[in-house]
Design a protein around this motif. Structure first.
Motif, PDB file in Angstrom:
ATOM      1  N   MET A   1      73.061 -58.561  43.601  1.00 56.36           N
ATOM      2  CA  MET A   1      73.675 -59.624  44.871  1.00 56.36           C
ATOM      3  C   MET A   1      72.690 -58.725  46.664  1.00 56.36           C
ATOM      4  O   MET A   1      72.822 -58.086  46.594  1.00 56.36           O
ATOM      5  CB  MET A   1      74.568 -59.345  44.975  1.00 56.36           C
ATOM      6  CG  MET A   1      75.877 -60.078  46.288  1.00 56.36           C
ATOM      7  SD  MET A   1      77.224 -60.297  46.174  1.00 56.36           S
ATOM      8  CE  MET A   1      78.357 -59.161  46.456  1.00 56.36           C
ATOM      9  N   PHE A   2      72.665 -59.935  47.084  1.00 51.96           N
ATOM     10  CA  PHE A   2      72.272 -59.103  48.737  1.00 51.96           C
ATOM     11  C   PHE A   2      72.173 -60.784  49.329  1.00 51.96           C
ATOM     12  O   PHE A   2      72.462 -61.466  49.097  1.00 51.96           O
ATOM     13  CB  PHE A   2      70.491 -59.257  48.786  1.00 51.96           C
ATOM     14  CG  PHE A   2      69.721 -60.368  48.148  1.00 51.96           C
ATOM     15  CD1 PHE A   2      69.377 -61.467  49.439  1.00 51.96           C
ATOM     16  CD2 PHE A   2      69.310 -60.999  46.704  1.00 51.96           C
ATOM     17  CE1 PHE A   2      68.405 -62.476  49.383  1.00 51.96           C
ATOM     18  CE2 PHE A   2      68.615 -62.005  46.905  1.00 51.96           C
ATOM     19  CZ  PHE A   2      68.421 -63.276  47.748  1.00 51.96           C
ATOM     20  N   THR A   3      72.097 -60.031  51.276  1.00 51.35           N
ATOM     21  CA  THR A   3      72.540 -60.937  51.660  1.00 51.35           C
ATOM     22  C   THR A   3      71.570 -60.765  53.262  1.00 51.35           C
ATOM     23  O   THR A   3      71.347 -59.751  53.456  1.00 51.35           O
ATOM     24  CB  THR A   3      73.888 -60.929  51.948  1.00 51.35           C
ATOM     25  OG1 THR A   3      75.081 -61.416  51.268  1.00 51.35           O
ATOM     26  CG2 THR A   3      73.963 -61.859  53.466  1.00 51.35           C
ATOM     27  N   ILE A   4      70.634 -61.884  53.262  1.00 53.05           N
ATOM     28  CA  ILE A   4      70.148 -61.599  54.332  1.00 53.05           C
ATOM     29  C   ILE A   4      70.774 -62.521  55.292  1.00 53.05           C
ATOM     30  O   ILE A   4      71.312 -63.654  55.213  1.00 53.05           O
ATOM     31  CB  ILE A   4      68.551 -62.553  53.995  1.00 53.05           C
ATOM     32  CG1 ILE A   4      68.180 -63.688  53.458  1.00 53.05           C
ATOM     33  CG2 ILE A   4      67.669 -61.840  53.197  1.00 53.05           C
ATOM     34  CD1 ILE A   4      66.976 -64.134  53.245  1.00 53.05           C
ATOM     35  N   ILE A  64      74.494 -69.790  45.488  1.00 55.07           N
ATOM     36  CA  ILE A  64      73.457 -69.060  46.242  1.00 55.07           C
ATOM     37  C   ILE A  64      74.797 -69.371  47.475  1.00 55.07           C
ATOM     38  O   ILE A  64      75.322 -70.924  46.744  1.00 55.07           O
ATOM     39  CB  ILE A  64      72.674 -69.986  46.215  1.00 55.07           C
ATOM     40  CG1 ILE A  64      71.240 -69.393  45.267  1.00 55.07           C
ATOM     41  CG2 ILE A  64      71.965 -69.532  47.807  1.00 55.07           C
ATOM     42  CD1 ILE A  64      70.089 -69.753  45.122  1.00 55.07           C
ATOM     43  N   LEU A  65      74.373 -68.835  48.038  1.00 54.79           N
ATOM     44  CA  LEU A  65      75.757 -69.339  50.051  1.00 54.79           C
ATOM     45  C   LEU A  65      75.039 -68.860  50.426  1.00 54.79           C
ATOM     46  O   LEU A  65      74.217 -67.987  51.125  1.00 54.79           O
ATOM     47  CB  LEU A  65      77.345 -68.350  49.172  1.00 54.79           C
ATOM     48  CG  LEU A  65      78.356 -68.837  50.387  1.00 54.79           C
ATOM     49  CD1 LEU A  65      78.495 -70.742  50.142  1.00 54.79           C
ATOM     50  CD2 LEU A  65      78.955 -67.825  50.259  1.00 54.79           C
ATOM     51  N   LEU A  79      72.230 -66.059  54.044  1.00 54.40           N
ATOM     52  CA  LEU A  79      72.039 -66.269  52.739  1.00 54.40           C
ATOM     53  C   LEU A  79      72.735 -65.642  51.778  1.00 54.40           C
ATOM     54  O   LEU A  79      71.429 -64.042  51.994  1.00 54.40           O
ATOM     55  CB  LEU A  79      70.720 -67.355  52.733  1.00 54.40           C
ATOM     56  CG  LEU A  79      70.241 -67.677  51.823  1.00 54.40           C
ATOM     57  CD1 LEU A  79      71.176 -68.862  51.501  1.00 54.40           C
ATOM     58  CD2 LEU A  79      68.561 -67.890  51.811  1.00 54.40           C
ATOM     59  N   GLY A  80      73.316 -66.295  51.086  1.00 50.94           N
ATOM     60  CA  GLY A  80      73.358 -64.769  49.880  1.00 50.94           C
ATOM     61  C   GLY A  80      73.195 -64.999  48.333  1.00 50.94           C
ATOM     62  O   GLY A  80      73.245 -66.579  48.670  1.00 50.94           O
TER      63      GLY A  80
END
Length: 95
Positions: A1-4, A64-65, A79-80
């Motif tokens: 999981m990642f978020t930018i 995706i969120l 954006l995750g």
């Protein structure tokens, strides 16, 4: 999981169409998967607008969120991407 996190100018082409951002991110993930030689045989699909499924059983591979807030002339975007680890391990180790 990642978020930018990033900012988009509201006067830009994408800034005027923020509602498409999540779908564009989903399409980018699909393209990245399809361009990876090891994954070319996967039947990858987008379920509108933010879920990525594979195979004939439509197993959920990822979600995706995108969230945004407006600050002046810019949209602040988070954006995750989250990967379904259970499905991933089943695919890799129990095939």
């Amino acid at each position: 999981m990642f978020t930018i996190h990033f900012d988009i100018n509201l006067q830009s082409l994408l800034g005027q169409r923020l509602s498409l951002l999540q779908l564009l991110a989903s399409a980018a993930v699909i393209e990245a998967i399809e361009k990876t030689p090891e994954y070319k045989t996967l039947d990858v699909k987008i379920k509108w607008p933010n879920d990525i499924f594979i195979g004939k059983n439509f197993d959920k591979l990822a979600g995706i969120l995108a969230t945004s807030s407006i600050c002046g002339n810019a949209a602040q975007i988070n954006l995750g991407l989250s990967i379904n680890c259970i499905l991933y391990f089943r695919m890799c180790y129990f095939v």
